[in-house]
Write an enzyme that holds these catalytic residues in place. Sequence first.
Site, short mmCIF file in Angstrom:
data_model
loop_
_atom_site.label_atom_id
_atom_site.label_comp_id
_atom_site.label_asym_id
_atom_site.label_seq_id
_atom_site.Cartn_x
_atom_site.Cartn_y
_atom_site.Cartn_z
N ASP A 43 0.90 -1.33 0.27
CA ASP A 43 0.29 0.37 0.26
C ASP A 43 0.61 1.35 -0.35
O ASP A 43 2.01 0.66 0.46
CB ASP A 43 -1.51 -0.43 1.34
N GLU B 112 15.00 -14.67 -0.53
CA GLU B 112 15.28 -15.56 0.26
C GLU B 112 13.89 -16.64 -0.35
O GLU B 112 13.78 -17.34 0.37
CB GLU B 112 15.06 -15.66 1.53
C1 BGC Z 1 -5.47 2.19 -0.55
C2 BGC Z 1 -6.87 3.02 -0.08
C3 BGC Z 1 -6.33 3.32 1.38
C4 BGC Z 1 -4.80 3.89 1.79
C5 BGC Z 1 -4.69 3.91 2.67
C6 BGC Z 1 -4.77 3.13 -0.72
O1 BGC Z 1 -3.93 3.24 -1.36
O2 BGC Z 1 -5.80 1.40 -1.17
O3 BGC Z 1 -8.30 1.92 -0.10
O4 BGC Z 1 -7.40 4.52 1.68
O5 BGC Z 1 -3.85 3.62 1.16
O6 BGC Z 1 -3.72 3.20 3.01
#
Ligand code: BGC
Length: 543
Positions: free
Chosen positions: A203, A261
């Site tokens: 993310d 790994e």
């Molecule tokens: C996720 C979102 C989230 C944000 C904060 C993003 O890009 O896909 O759904 O709200 O990150 O974590």
Amino acid sequence: MSQENPDWWRGGAIYQIYPRSFSDSRQRGWGDLNGIRRRLPYLASLGVDVVWVCPFFKSPMEDFGYDVEDHRRVDPMFGTDEEFDLLIAEAQSMNIKIMVDLVLSHVAKSHRWFQDASKNPDSEYSDCFVWADAKPDGSPPNNWLSIFGGSAWAWNSVRCQYYLHNFLVSQPDLNFHDPRVRAEALSIARFWLERGVSGFRLDTVNFYFHDRELRDNPATDHRDEALTKDSNPYGFQDHIYDKNRPEVLSFLSELGALMREYPGTVTLGEIGSIRKRSWSLIRDYTDGDRLSLCYTFDLLGGTFSAPYIRDTLRRSLREAPNAWPCWAYANHDVERSATRLAPDGVAPDTIARLSNSLLLSLRGTPCIYQGEELGLEEVSVPFEQLQDPYGVEFWPDYVGRDGCRTPMPWEHAKPGCGFTSDAEPWLPIPEAHRQRAVSVQEEDPDSPLNHFRRVVAMRRREPALQIGDMSVLDGSDQLLSYVRSHEGVSVCCYFNLSGESVSLTHLGLEAAVIFDGRLDDWRQEAGPLTIEPWSWVWVRSAQ
Ligand code: BGC
């Protein structure tokens, strides 16, 4: 895990699951891990290789799991730690890999490190977050903005300091300049690799580091940030100091070393950025031994037109020729593609067939968000039922992300559409979705679902479509065309993105071996070759 081909992900297809909305095994109104396990035969029937499961970790759920309290625990609303192990084992037995969504850039306010640091200025975890004094007039230390609205700084009255949050106030940003934060991030990754996952979606990977001097972002003249709308001033800034910092590259190299790994694992970084910068970031983040894949936002925004897509593909080849991108037309953050892409009067089924076959033939790894194989349209969720804080903040100019997060319609004749039974689903399932349920589409050979299966199966059979090179042909405003080629086999992909038929005879194509998703194999077409409005055809030739 495939030992024979550690790069399986290049030719593979990713299916994205938003667990809260996929399948409810406990009849509580929201989906869970056992629900996903129950639907593994469906995933196998789609022919996808790997499932990216959005966060299911312990969380107060203010951003629906993207605010993690404990990265090593399954949240009870989604099941138990043992149920995750069962999911992995059963998926593996069906040749489906599982990727988990690591949210490493920030945590939930209830995370124990933040609990300690926010209550105690001498906390050993203080430097794991970004604290800064107010300006003399009490205002925040700089002009950084939160994507979810307002300043990126929130006040903490115990410490008499601001802390940084790029998203909700309840998602304090981790300070990746601190070695403990980096070590913890790697330790979390190792924890899940040991549990048997095949990789990670990372993310907001370009948010990991911030400028230590906390310099103001300058204004931008490129307001095409895919994640934001004009209703959100976030897009007014050029985000060179609050994200996109160079230090991330050495951290990604460390992560890459850890991944090696565990051969056969994959990393997919999410880079939210303006188009002018995104391909150079993708190039750098996948360079050397850093990430396997980066997720591009270019098709999550922009127009569904031949010139736009042609320009995007050429840009990818020019600016990041060695990168292997991950393409998506939809995810849990953007409007459903059947709604976003369809011009007036064009049916969602038509758009689903077209956009899915486009996605599955691009050079790169396709990522299909749950329900896109059904051609689901965006749901209009009334304000009183909105769940997404992003939508509540900007409503009505921007209504948030609930409309693409509604539950999967499995069985049209059952209460709760087979997603749940007696319970009220956490978001509404509209009648239009009931009519497009999996059970309905299974019965129709021409449904978007069966079309999707045939296209995935063809892609799996044709190395040119999986791992071939791509050259983008000159086209017109109507026709998008590119050639995928590998070891003497070429597949030329033609997409008619217009309301008029297009004849291919002027390209010398009177007759050819074609595939258009109506049957499950190539067929000899005597010609003349014509592509109907909003349709497509692939033409195969071998040396
Ligand atoms: C996720 C979102 C989230 C944000 C904060 C993003 O890009 O896909 O759904 O709200 O990150 O974590």
